[in-house]
Design a protein around this motif. Structure first.
Motif, short mmCIF file in Angstrom:
data_model
loop_
_atom_site.label_atom_id
_atom_site.label_comp_id
_atom_site.label_asym_id
_atom_site.label_seq_id
_atom_site.Cartn_x
_atom_site.Cartn_y
_atom_site.Cartn_z
N ASN A 150 -3.47 12.48 -12.50
CA ASN A 150 -4.17 12.00 -13.70
C ASN A 150 -5.61 11.59 -13.40
OD1 ASN A 150 -1.82 12.34 -15.20
ND2 ASN A 150 -1.18 10.20 -14.98
N LYS A 159 1.59 9.76 -19.37
CA LYS A 159 0.16 10.10 -19.37
C LYS A 159 -0.07 11.49 -18.77
CE LYS A 159 -4.42 8.67 -17.84
NZ LYS A 159 -5.23 7.75 -17.03
N PHE A 160 0.73 11.87 -17.79
CA PHE A 160 0.59 13.19 -17.19
C PHE A 160 0.76 14.28 -18.26
CE2 PHE A 160 2.82 16.90 -15.39
CZ PHE A 160 1.84 17.36 -14.51
N HIS A 177 -2.59 7.30 -24.68
CA HIS A 177 -1.91 6.72 -23.52
C HIS A 177 -2.03 5.20 -23.49
CE1 HIS A 177 -2.14 5.16 -19.31
NE2 HIS A 177 -0.90 5.56 -19.39
N TRP A 228 2.78 5.87 -17.10
CA TRP A 228 1.91 6.76 -16.32
C TRP A 228 2.49 8.17 -16.22
CZ3 TRP A 228 1.71 2.07 -12.67
CH2 TRP A 228 0.70 1.20 -13.08
N GLU A 243 -2.29 14.09 -20.70
CA GLU A 243 -3.49 14.62 -20.05
C GLU A 243 -3.45 16.13 -19.94
OE1 GLU A 243 -6.44 12.97 -19.93
OE2 GLU A 243 -5.65 11.52 -18.49
N SER A 244 -2.27 16.67 -19.70
CA SER A 244 -2.14 18.12 -19.59
C SER A 244 -2.57 18.80 -20.88
CB SER A 244 -0.69 18.49 -19.27
OG SER A 244 -0.28 17.93 -18.05
N SER A 250 -7.32 11.32 -25.63
CA SER A 250 -6.13 11.24 -24.77
C SER A 250 -5.95 9.81 -24.27
CB SER A 250 -6.25 12.20 -23.58
OG SER A 250 -7.23 11.74 -22.65
N GLN A 303 -0.17 9.57 -10.84
CA GLN A 303 -1.46 8.92 -11.02
C GLN A 303 -2.60 9.61 -10.28
OE1 GLN A 303 -2.04 4.74 -11.86
NE2 GLN A 303 -0.10 4.33 -10.85
#
Length: 476
Positions: A332, A386-387, A355, A383, A390-391, A351, A329
């Motif tokens: 992120n 989400k990493f 998520h 979460w 997000e990447s 994004s 987190q």
């Protein structure tokens, strides 16, 4: 930027200490039921505060060509929206009271509508203070607001004010920064404002606004449903765990990200430069986040009992589960400033949609299970996902860099996590002293093992780079 980060970060961490101290005191005066009542309404406060921003604040920071007259026009428009939101929030108290079957929410929401109005009015003034890079002013204001609001709320709680002490605290936290900012600026509300500034930032702010709205919904949907279907007392335990978990999220990356956007936005056309600075900072943030994860996983019981008292013991398991998510987190949480700096708020929105869809599905699973522990588990998994998302959207689509190369820089932290988890799994159950002694022994063990592994893997060079200011540009 190094000086700005130090000033702002120091104030944030000082505020953390103040808030933890105040929360520790209030948690011993108030009951979980008192916190549960306010937690339900804070869901709606957060959402309305998000609606009030409309992405206008970040748009003003990003756009360097907005004139004073256009800024006043945006502020006047924002003030009008603020009044409308305050009115609708006031009216919403009746259906919320019906939904939860308790008339107590009518009075609570009407009082908290004041904080909604004050927060909404502060969107543009706060953005202008950030744009002007007045980080020392922000730092002082942050500490003073925390001290005054916390002291008054404790006095009210001691006088038997119960959850009203939390209401007053929220109003003061919103009001003090607003009046402080307005005293530092020369802004006026115009009856017929110049709205040309809105056109300049419209496209940028639109996707920022959409992202903020869906993010607020996903972050507060769990509280809303736990309060309805699991009960206000369980909501209090869950919300306490979530709030404690959010401390490092709010005060590690967010001690840096508000500084990054105003400064990096000046180089919005140079993605290579922004990416290089992002990597240097994210490695340090990642290390801190990993360390804090271990503290939460292995010291949850000591933290809860020492800070909040035995009446909050049911929060321990949830805090421990959330601890596994902190590393992801904090990484992120750094993405937003980079998206904003390179004008990629559309990618940030896309994004976020992916998520948040996953998060809503996870929340539904948790609510159906009827267990706040299971809810914490599925959210922690979301979460982690989400990493990955997000990447792709930040590194590949917004900065045009390799995702695999980006992931590779976190391999040392992953190795440290695996080694320390195995070691502490066998070691810490054997530590059985008093609560304070357990906390000291575990903390020293985590610091020692983490430091040895971190140095052995050569990761200390990133800290040295920050300390020696090796950033490649005079502004850093």
């Amino acid at each position: 930027m190094k000086k700005a980060i130090f000033q702002y970060g120091s104030a944030r961490y000082c505020t953390v200490f103040i808030n933890l101290l105040l929360t520790s005191i209030l948690s011993r005066i108030l009951t979980p039921e008192d916190y549960g009542i306010i937690s339900v309404i804070m869901v709606f406060c957060t959402f309305f505060n998000t609606l009030a921003t409309m992405g206008l604040g970040t748009g003003i920071i990003q756009n360097k060509s907005i004139s004073y007259q256009e800024t006043e026009g945006i502020f006047s428009f924002s003030a009008g929206i603020s009044i409308l939101l305050w009115f609708f929030f006031w009216l919403l108290s009746y259906p919320v009271s019906w939904f939860y079957g308790d008339k107590i929410y009518i009075g609570v929401m009407k009082y908290l509508s004041i904080s909604v109005l004050l927060n909404s009015l502060n969107v543009i003034p706060n953005a202008l203070i950030l744009k002007a890079e007045k980080f020392r002013l922000i730092s002082v204001r942050m500490i003073v607001s925390a001290l005054i609001s916390g002291f008054i709320s404790i006095v009210i709680a001691l006088k038997g004010g119960k959850y009203y002490s939390l209401i007053v605290q929220n109003i003061l936290i919103a009001g003090i920064p607003l009046f402080w900012n307005m005293a530092s600026l020369k802004l006026h509300i115009r009856i017929k404002p110049n709205l040309e500034g809105l056109k300049k930032i419209g496209n940028y702010s639109f996707f920022q606004f959409l992202y903020s709205v869906i993010l607020a919904l996903s972050q507060n949907l769990d509280d809303l449903l736990v309060g309805k279907y699991v009960g206000s007392e369980q909501l209090a335990y869950y919300n306490k765990s979530y709030t404690v978990m959010r401390y490092p999220i709010n005060y590690i990356p967010h001690a840096v990200s508000p500084v990054l956007h105003p400064i990096l936005s000046k180089y919005q056309e140079d993605k290579n430069y922004i990416y290089d600075q992002y990597l240097k900072i994210i490695k340090v943030v990642s290390a801190i986040g990993l360390f804090v994860s271990f503290v939460f996983i292995w010291e949850a019981e000591e933290i809860v009992l020492l800070l909040f008292g035995s009446q909050w013991k049911d929060s321990v398991s949830v805090i421990r589960i959330f601890g596994f998510s902190i590393w992801f987190q904090v990484i992120n949480a750094m993405a937003g400033s980079i998206y904003q700096s390179v004008n990629a708020t559309k990618n940030m929105f896309l994004s976020g949609v992916i998520h948040i869809s996953i998060s809503i599905f996870a929340i539904i699973i948790g609510i159906v299970s009827g267990s706040i522990d299971i809810l914490a588990m599925v959210l922690t998994i979301s979460w982690g996902i989400k990493f990955i998302i997000e990447s792709v959207f930040l590194v590949k689509k917004s900065l045009n860099r390799s995702v695999k190369d980006y992931w590779r820089i976190f391999l040392p932290e992953l190795l440290i996590f695996c080694v320390m988890s195995i070691a502490f799994y066998f070691l810490f159950p054997k530590i059985r002293f008093s609560l304070m002694m357990n906390l000291i022994v575990k903390t020293c063990s985590i610091i020692a093992v983490f430091s040895i592994l971190y140095i052995s893997l050569g990761q200390y060079k990133f800290l040295l780079n920050l300390r020696s200011n090796k950033f490649g540009h005079e502004d850093l």
